[in-house]
Every structure is written in C-alpha cells, then in structure tokens.
Design a protein around this motif. Structure first.
Motif: not given
Length: 612
Positions: A54-83
């Motif tokens: 699901l994640l573009p390579e650039k976005h994954l790099k940003m997340h894994e290297e600590g540039w930008i954090y994607i919150h609730d990453f474990s819920s990303y795949a199922v398409g849930m929304q936040n609050c």
C-alpha cells in the motif's frame, strides 16, 4: 510475502506472547491479556502488508527513518478512520440498528444514557481513535423533559397535591442515578481487542435550561462521588467543560465553580474555550447552535471548517494524522532558515501521505463498518449498501498534519527553547503560523479539510526519542531523556510558573486548528484555595488557550484510604502496594501510570516540575 521460522514476524509474535517486548503504546490497553497479544500480532502482519502493498516507497522511507510518523500504522491496511464526534441526539431519536436487530428510541433520561453507552461501545469497534459527544447537556435535556412528563402523568393519575414539585423531585433522582450508571458503564464496558475501554469524551456546560443544568450538576456530582466500592476516580469519559462568557458573565457560573471543585478532586473536567473558534456559533436570533459549540476529543482533536458541507462538529471526524519530527530536521540543517525550509518540504510530503491513505479509506465498503454507516453515525445521504464503497462520504472529515519537539529543535539550532528565550519564542511562533497558513492553502488547492495538529504523542514521544538517539547519539540536554517534548509545549523539566507557561503556549492554539492542549502541573494543596483554581481557568481562557487542563498528582491507597504522593509506589502509611496513581497521559488520565505508561511517558512523569 514468505514467513519463515526465523522471520521478523514470528520473532515479534514470540516476544508478544512471552511479554518480552511490552511497549505500552496505549495506556488504555494492557498488553498482557490474551486479546491484546492477539491484536499486537495481527497488527504486525497488517503493518507488513501495508509496507509491501500500500505505501509508496518514498512514504515508507519517511516513516521508517523517522522523518514523518504515520499514526496507527497497524490499522492502515484495513482502511479504518481515526476518531469522530457523534450526534447522539439524532442517533437516539430513531431506531438503532445492530447486528442482532434494532434498539427502540429511548423515552427517558435513564434509558437514554444506557443506550448512549451501548452506542459508544459499538462505534468504538468501527474506528481506531476516540469518540466524542458535543453539547451533551443539550442532548440529554430533551430526555430529562420526557422523564419529567412521565412523572407528571403519574402525579396527576394519583392526585398528588403538587404534581410539578413531585415530578421534578423524581426526575432529579432519576437523572442522578442515570449519570452514576453511565459512568460505571463507560468504566467497565470493555470493547475492541485488548480489554480496552471505549475512549470517550463528553463536552458540556452551555445549556442554561432547567433540564440542561440538572444534567450538568448530576454528572459532576456523580464524578466527584467516584465509582465502585472504593469510589475511585472514573477514567472515562473524559469530561470537558465548554467555557463561555456572555455579557461579561460566565454561563452557568455556579456550575462552573462546581466543575472546578470536581477538577481539583477528580482531574476532570478539562476546559475548552468556546470563544476561540473560526466560525460564529450563534444563529440569526443570537441563540447558541449546540452543534457549532467548540468542542474537543479528550486527547485534543478538534474539527474546524468543513469545505464539503456543514461546519458542525457531529457526524464527522479526523481521518488520519501524521507527525513531523522537528528535532530530526534541526539535526539535518545548519540554521533556522534552512530548518524552516525543510519543515515546509516535509509538511508537503506529510499531506501527500494522508491523501494517499484517504484514497485507500475511500475504497473500503460500507459493510466494513455496518453500525457506523447503517445508523449514519458518520453523516451521509447515501442509502446503506454493504457492498458500496464509502467514497465521498469521508470528505467531510479532516486530515491532521502534526508536529512534535519544537523545544528540542530550538535547543539544537538556537541554544535556548521558547520557555527561556523571547527570540526563540518569536521564531517558533512564526513557524507554526506559517505551517497553519500552508495547511489552509493546501486545503483549498486539494479541496480537503487539512489542519495543523499539536500531536499528543503518547507513544511517539518515546519512539522518536529512541530513533533520534540511534541516529545522532545521546546529545546532552536534548536527546538525553527517553521522550521528546510534545508539540509546542514548554519542556516539562523547565522551572516556570503557570502564568508564564500559559502566556507562552497560548498564542500557538489559534494556529493549531486540528487540536492542541495546554496543561499545568499543580500541587494538591490547591484544594485549599479553590478560588485560585477558578482564576487559573479564567486566566487561561482569557489568554486564548483553546483547550486547557490541570494535572494534580494524587495517589490513593485502596487498603487504608490514605492519600498523598507515593514515590516508592507503596502507601507511606500502611506500606500497601494496592494503590491508585493518577497521572495525566496527554488529554486523558490513568490510574496506574507505573504499570501502563511506556518508558518515555514514565520518564516524562519523573521530569515534570510543579508550576507555582
């Protein structure tokens, strides 16, 4: 994706099962219970799926290297929304569809609060974030009237001499018991996996009707009485007083003072400033429109302008946040000017990341969250079809661009943070103002509701701290702790009085339209001077703070009822370890911080100074 015996996934599963990697990412979920273990393992698989497909390579790099954090990453795949905020008044006015049939609309305050608890629990399973109710007093006042009419009918039927007084006395007792039951339900109705309580916030304080005032009074008194055999402080719902002045006078001022007493004793309510909103909340006759009243989720999420319809809070929410790692950007640049340029670049990428996630969320089917879409808890005009895509319905929601660690970024580049330097304060404030304007421009360009978010960072404060230490070492005075300072806060270790702290943080609130909070640490002796507490709340509101809270540390021994501060985690009177240790996480509290806080939050608690 091939899973071998020595794979990362199986290693994680083994650690989760044997509790050798407990991280306490959420203080509301004990990681040792069966369902929490299962949730963590399935979440890890979900993360790997997201990375692979699901994640573009650039976005994954940003997340894994600590540039930008994607919150609730474990819920990303199922398409849930936040609050989200729910329009509880509208939901309770019609049959409510559940898996096993329907619930009839309630006809009394007792049944209204019972059904509301069920609705909140059911909805919590359809999202990964919190649930809030705006103008709860206005909603419940209608059901108090229905109860009053019922008691009047009884009084008339049996020829009671003064039917009005009889009916009102009966409805007062019914409302009192209903509020007590509501608090007990929300602190015992475990939902989701991991034995979590529904993360619920209720906003109230502006209804001046007889019925609305009764509801407020009963909710505050029930909170002060406590729950259970030991009358402990209710952790949920997070209660938020909607502060408002009209013609120089605080609405419901007597109840506001009761709310202050409750805050001193039970930490809640927090306070939201109804004068700090971006749109008018009055109708053409000068009357308050309840759903336009400024409100917030417990952590701090705030809903601003809606480019796709009504500005009301209810029936929509935050879709997904990301957070920018400001200290990292500071380490990668040589001047404040270079830093600000990099922040803008990261902000653009962060919004791209949220928009990409929204595209995936819009592809999900209504049938993935039948309770939410069949009952139109997320408001929409489409007929329910379990095989139809959610699509444009979500456009009324918001995308929150968060940030963390202004203080550390200033220390790196300027040598002093904004709590100790006016020049640093000016630079930081200009940066946040520019980011706010950038979000507004991107909102118009992309036709999305994008807001700037002062991230609460319950687990992220520790996650980023570890990542920064790995990348840059334990930089003295900056990365030598197990946490990074939240959003625009003055560092918790900085010795400052609460007047100055509020004055420094207040200007940031108007730019953080996605949510923000300021809180101060007070000594327990404040209970001897409640008038000073009232002045504190009023002062914060007058300074322009949107969302304000206080943290009054108070430990209680359940064995002998002694209260104090138990530094060694046992009662200093009877030595019992059966204690409650109330501490604020971010916008909400927990009664056992030493067990459920992650290491970063524990370290933050150790470093918190009292604000005189």
């Amino acid at each position: 994706m091939v899973i071998t015996q020595d794979s990362k996934l199986l290693k994680f599963a083994n650690e989760a099962i044997n509790l050798t990697n407990v991280e306490n990412e959420n203080a509301n979920m004990p990681e040792g219970v069966f369902t929490a273990k299962l949730t963590r393992m399935s979440g890890e698989i979900s993360k790997e799926y997201t990375k692979a497909y699901l994640l573009p390579e650039k976005h994954l790099k940003m997340h894994e290297e600590g540039w930008i954090y994607i919150h609730d990453f474990s819920s990303y795949a199922v398409g849930m929304q936040n609050c989200m905020f729910i329009d509880v008044g509208e939901i309770l006015s019609k049959p409510i569809h559940t898996t096993n049939g329907t619930m009839r609309p309630p006809k009394s305050i007792r049944s209204a609060l019972q059904v509301t608890a069920v609705v909140l629990q059911c909805q919590s399973n359809a999202q990964f974030g919190g649930i809030a109710i705006n103008a709860f007093d206005f909603h419940m006042a209608k059901f108090i009237k229905l109860s009053f009419y019922k008691h009047m009918e009884t009084a008339i039927k049996f020829n009671v001499p003064d039917p009005d007084t009889f009916a009102w006395d009966q409805v007062k007792e019914e409302t009192k018991q209903a509020c007590e039951a509501f608090l007990h339900n929300l602190n015992h109705l475990e939902s989701r996996a991991g034995n979590q309580l529904p993360f619920v916030s209720i906003n109230y304080g502006c209804d001046t009707s007889r019925e609305g005032r009764l509801f407020i009074e009963c909710m505050l008194n029930a909170t002060m009485d406590g729950i259970g055999e030991k009358r402990t402080t209710p952790i949920f719902p997070i209660q938020i007083w909607q502060y408002r002045k009209e013609e120089g006078k605080i609405l419901n001022e007597d109840l506001f003072q009761l709310a202050n007493e409750c805050s001193i004793k039970r930490v809640y309510p927090n306070y939201v400033n109804t004068h700090q909103e971006v749109y008018d909340i009055l109708d053409k006759n000068g009357k308050i429109v309840p759903d336009l009243i400024p409100a917030t989720m417990g952590c701090r999420t705030r809903l601003g302008k809606n480019l796709h319809g009504y500005n009301g809070k209810s029936g929509r929410g935050n879709l997904s946040p990301v957070t920018m790692n400001l200290p990292k950007y500071a380490m990668e640049t040589d001047s404040w000017e270079e830093f600000c340029t990099l922040v803008k670049e990261m902000a653009f990428i962060g919004i791209d990341m949220m928009e990409a996630r929204l595209r995936w969320q819009r592809k999900q089917l209504m049938g993935a969250a039948p309770f939410m879409y069949k009952n139109k808890i997320w408001k929409h005009d489409q007929p329910y079809n379990e095989k139809a895509k959610i699509g444009d319905i979500l456009y009324s929601g918001t995308l929150a661009l968060g940030f963390i660690g202004i203080a550390e970024a200033l220390l790196i580049l300027e040598g002093k943070h904004h709590g100790e330097s006016e020049e640093s304060q000016e630079k930081a404030l200009n940066l946040i103002k520019d980011l706010h304007n950038f979000c507004d421009k991107e909102s118009q360009r992309r036709r999305l509701n994008i807001s700037l978010y002062a991230t609460p960072a319950e687990s992220l404060c520790h996650t980023f701290a570890k990542k920064l230490q790995e990348q840059y070492g334990h930089v003295q005075g900056v990365f030598d702790k197990e946490f990074i300072t939240n959003s625009f806060h003055v560092p918790v270790w900085h010795n400052i009085n609460y007047v100055d702290k509020i004055a420094i943080e207040a200007p940031y609130h108007k730019y953080c339209s996605g949510g923000s909070i300021t809180y101060v640490e007070l000594r327990s002796e404040i209970n001897k001077t409640p008038h000073l507490y009232k002045n504190l709340i009023e002062g914060a509101m007058e300074e322009g703070v949107y969302y304000f809270a206080t943290n009054i540390q108070r430990d209680r021994c359940l064995n002998c009822d002694h209260e104090g501060l138990f530094d060694d985690l046992k009662c200093d009177k009877c030595q019992s370890k059966d204690i409650i240790t109330l501490r604020r996480v971010t916008g909400y509290i927990t009664g056992a911080y030493h067990k459920v806080f992650n290491n970063g939050k524990k370290d933050e608690v150790r470093n918190r100074v009292k604000h005189n």
